[in-house]
Write an enzyme that holds these catalytic residues in place. Structure first.
Site, short mmCIF file in Angstrom:
data_model
loop_
_atom_site.label_atom_id
_atom_site.label_comp_id
_atom_site.label_asym_id
_atom_site.label_seq_id
_atom_site.Cartn_x
_atom_site.Cartn_y
_atom_site.Cartn_z
N SER A 17 0.88 -1.18 0.00
CA SER A 17 0.00 0.00 0.00
C SER A 17 0.91 1.22 0.00
O SER A 17 1.28 1.73 1.05
CB SER A 17 -0.90 0.01 1.24
OG SER A 17 -1.65 -1.17 1.32
N LYS B 187 -6.54 2.27 -3.16
CA LYS B 187 -6.29 1.51 -1.92
C LYS B 187 -6.26 2.45 -0.70
O LYS B 187 -6.82 2.15 0.35
CB LYS B 187 -4.96 0.75 -2.05
CG LYS B 187 -4.43 0.14 -0.78
CD LYS B 187 -5.33 -0.93 -0.21
CE LYS B 187 -4.81 -1.44 1.12
NZ LYS B 187 -5.75 -2.29 1.82
N LYS C 184 0.09 4.89 8.68
CA LYS C 184 0.72 5.29 7.41
C LYS C 184 -0.32 5.45 6.30
O LYS C 184 -0.32 6.42 5.56
CB LYS C 184 1.76 4.21 7.02
CG LYS C 184 2.37 4.33 5.67
CD LYS C 184 2.08 3.27 4.62
CE LYS C 184 1.52 1.96 4.92
NZ LYS C 184 1.25 1.06 3.83
P1 NAD Z 1 5.01 -6.56 7.42
O1 NAD Z 1 5.70 -5.45 8.14
O2 NAD Z 1 4.51 -7.73 8.17
O3 NAD Z 1 5.97 -7.11 6.25
C1 NAD Z 1 6.85 -6.29 5.52
C2 NAD Z 1 8.11 -7.09 5.25
O4 NAD Z 1 8.97 -6.31 4.43
C3 NAD Z 1 8.90 -7.44 6.51
O5 NAD Z 1 9.09 -8.85 6.58
C4 NAD Z 1 10.23 -6.69 6.35
O6 NAD Z 1 11.33 -7.37 6.87
C5 NAD Z 1 10.31 -6.58 4.84
N1 NAD Z 1 11.13 -5.47 4.34
C6 NAD Z 1 11.06 -4.16 4.66
N2 NAD Z 1 11.94 -3.45 3.92
C7 NAD Z 1 12.58 -4.33 3.10
C8 NAD Z 1 13.58 -4.21 2.10
N3 NAD Z 1 14.09 -3.02 1.77
N4 NAD Z 1 14.00 -5.33 1.47
C9 NAD Z 1 13.47 -6.55 1.80
N5 NAD Z 1 12.52 -6.74 2.73
C10 NAD Z 1 12.08 -5.64 3.39
O7 NAD Z 1 3.82 -5.85 6.60
P2 NAD Z 1 2.51 -6.57 5.99
O8 NAD Z 1 1.43 -6.56 7.01
O9 NAD Z 1 2.90 -7.83 5.32
O10 NAD Z 1 2.10 -5.46 4.91
C11 NAD Z 1 2.80 -5.31 3.69
C12 NAD Z 1 2.08 -4.24 2.86
O11 NAD Z 1 0.73 -4.67 2.61
C13 NAD Z 1 1.96 -2.86 3.54
O12 NAD Z 1 2.06 -1.86 2.59
C14 NAD Z 1 0.57 -2.89 4.16
O13 NAD Z 1 0.05 -1.58 4.35
C15 NAD Z 1 -0.19 -3.69 3.10
N6 NAD Z 1 -1.37 -4.41 3.59
C16 NAD Z 1 -1.33 -5.10 4.78
C17 NAD Z 1 -2.46 -5.78 5.21
C18 NAD Z 1 -2.49 -6.56 6.52
O14 NAD Z 1 -3.57 -6.95 6.96
N7 NAD Z 1 -1.36 -6.83 7.14
C19 NAD Z 1 -3.62 -5.77 4.42
C20 NAD Z 1 -3.61 -5.10 3.19
C21 NAD Z 1 -2.47 -4.41 2.78
#
Ligand code: NAD
Length: 307
Positions: A100, A175, A244
């Site tokens: 997102s 989104k 965010k």
């Molecule tokens: P999360 O924090 O659990 O996962 C993010 C991952 O990215 C982590 O494992 C982190 O180590 C990795 N990361 C960060 N920077 C990095 C880099 N430079 N290189 C490699 N790896 C890196 O987040 P999430 O809940 O999985 O969400 C991911 C995205 O999806 C976000 O943008 C969030 O807003 C969106 N989203 C989340 C949900 C939810 O329910 N969790 C639902 C819809 C959308």
């Protein structure tokens, strides 16, 4: 050109649940995350998953790379930073950002990549960790038709609904507006359930009735019973990501010069909650309601004789 090998970067709460759906179709997938525990445990589940140690190694191995990272600055770093995707990509390869992200940054990144002969589409998701687990996410895809068509075979296994929203960046714009509404739903649902609880109503009964009535929204349907009335306050969607998303929506309102007094009030409430929470790093998005309960001076609970 058919995509033969996929890269996936960001195997956190969402990514780790999305990768298995693609892996199950037999696609070779090269994955990378800064957290190596997350990638190693995924690779043990499927023998077509290969763990890489940099984004550039992922890009060298793949024709298309999905990013599922916290937000656009992380995607930029991953794409253009040291050992980034551009160092490994070949001309004609494609980046699919499913995070997102800030839509205006997506447009800028797509332009920077295009200067290197790399294509980009945005395909953010809705449906949370449950949707990711079940492969029933809603996808909103921005980008050129020819690029989107090429990516559909790898996106379809994760999704129930796939919508095309326009040019690159449009998926991210939609989104963030969805998440603005979902944030405001939580504000409204918490207030209604608080009034009812104080009057003596059972908030669980309130949700059941409202969910079959016109007041139903994503908070009454999903979060209130499962995370607030149960007092579990879990969810799998981090507070920091929710906050965010709200900030992105407010910035989008600012740059489009859209008057949003109601959303601005909601944002002030979220800002107050953010300050009250203090260390937000381990907190879930539903923490907003805990702050509201503190503010209101009582909790949204089942009546004492019914627990
Ligand atoms: P999360 O924090 O659990 O996962 C993010 C991952 O990215 C982590 O494992 C982190 O180590 C990795 N990361 C960060 N920077 C990095 C880099 N430079 N290189 C490699 N790896 C890196 O987040 P999430 O809940 O999985 O969400 C991911 C995205 O999806 C976000 O943008 C969030 O807003 C969106 N989203 C989340 C949900 C939810 O329910 N969790 C639902 C819809 C959308």
């Amino acid at each position: 050109m058919t995509i033969k090998t996929l890269g996936f970067i960001g195997t956190g709460n969402m990514g780790a649940r999305m990768v298995p759906h693609i892996a199950a179709t037999g696609f070779p997938i090269h994955i990378f995350d800064l957290n190596q525990d997350a990638t190693q445990s995924l690779a043990r589940l499927h023998n077509n998953i290969v763990v890489e140690t940099t984004a550039s190694a992922v890009a060298s191995a793949a024709d298309a790379v999905i990013t599922m990272l916290p937000a656009a600055p992380d995607v930029n770093l991953c794409a253009l930073g040291e050992d980034g995707l551009v160092e490994g990509f070949s001309k004609g390869d494609i980046l699919i950002d499913m995070s997102s992200s800030q839509p205006w940054m997506t447009v800028e990144l797509a332009e920077a990549l295009a200067a290197n002969g790399i294509h980009m589409i945005d395909a953010p998701v809705s449906g949370g960790t449950r949707g990711a687990d079940e492969g029933t996410l809603t996808l909103m895809i921005g980008g050129k038709n020819e690029h989107v068509e090429r990516c559909l075979p790898i996106l379809e296994p994760m999704a129930k609904y796939i919508f095309r929203t326009g040019d690159v960046g449009s998926g991210h714009a939609l989104k963030t507006l969805n998440n603005l509404l979902s944030g405001l739903n939580t504000v409204a649902a918490a207030e209604a359930l608080m009034i009812g609880t104080r009057f003596g109503l059972d908030p669980e009964v309130m949700c059941d009735v409202i969910n079959e009535s016109t007041g139903m929204n994503s908070a009454t349907k999903r979060n209130m019973k499962e995370h607030v009335i149960s007092r579990k306050f879990g969810g799998g969607f981090a507070w920091d990501l929710k906050f965010k998303d709200y900030k992105i929506a407010m910035e989008l309102a600012r740059v489009t010069q859209t008057p949003v007094p109601f959303s601005a009030l909601g944002f002030q409430l979220y800002e107050s909650a953010n300050t009250w929470i203090g260390d937000t790093s381990e907190k879930q998005s539903i923490e907003y309601v805990r702050w509201y309960e503190h503010f209101a001076g009582s909790q949204i609970r089942k009546p004492a004789n019914d627990r």
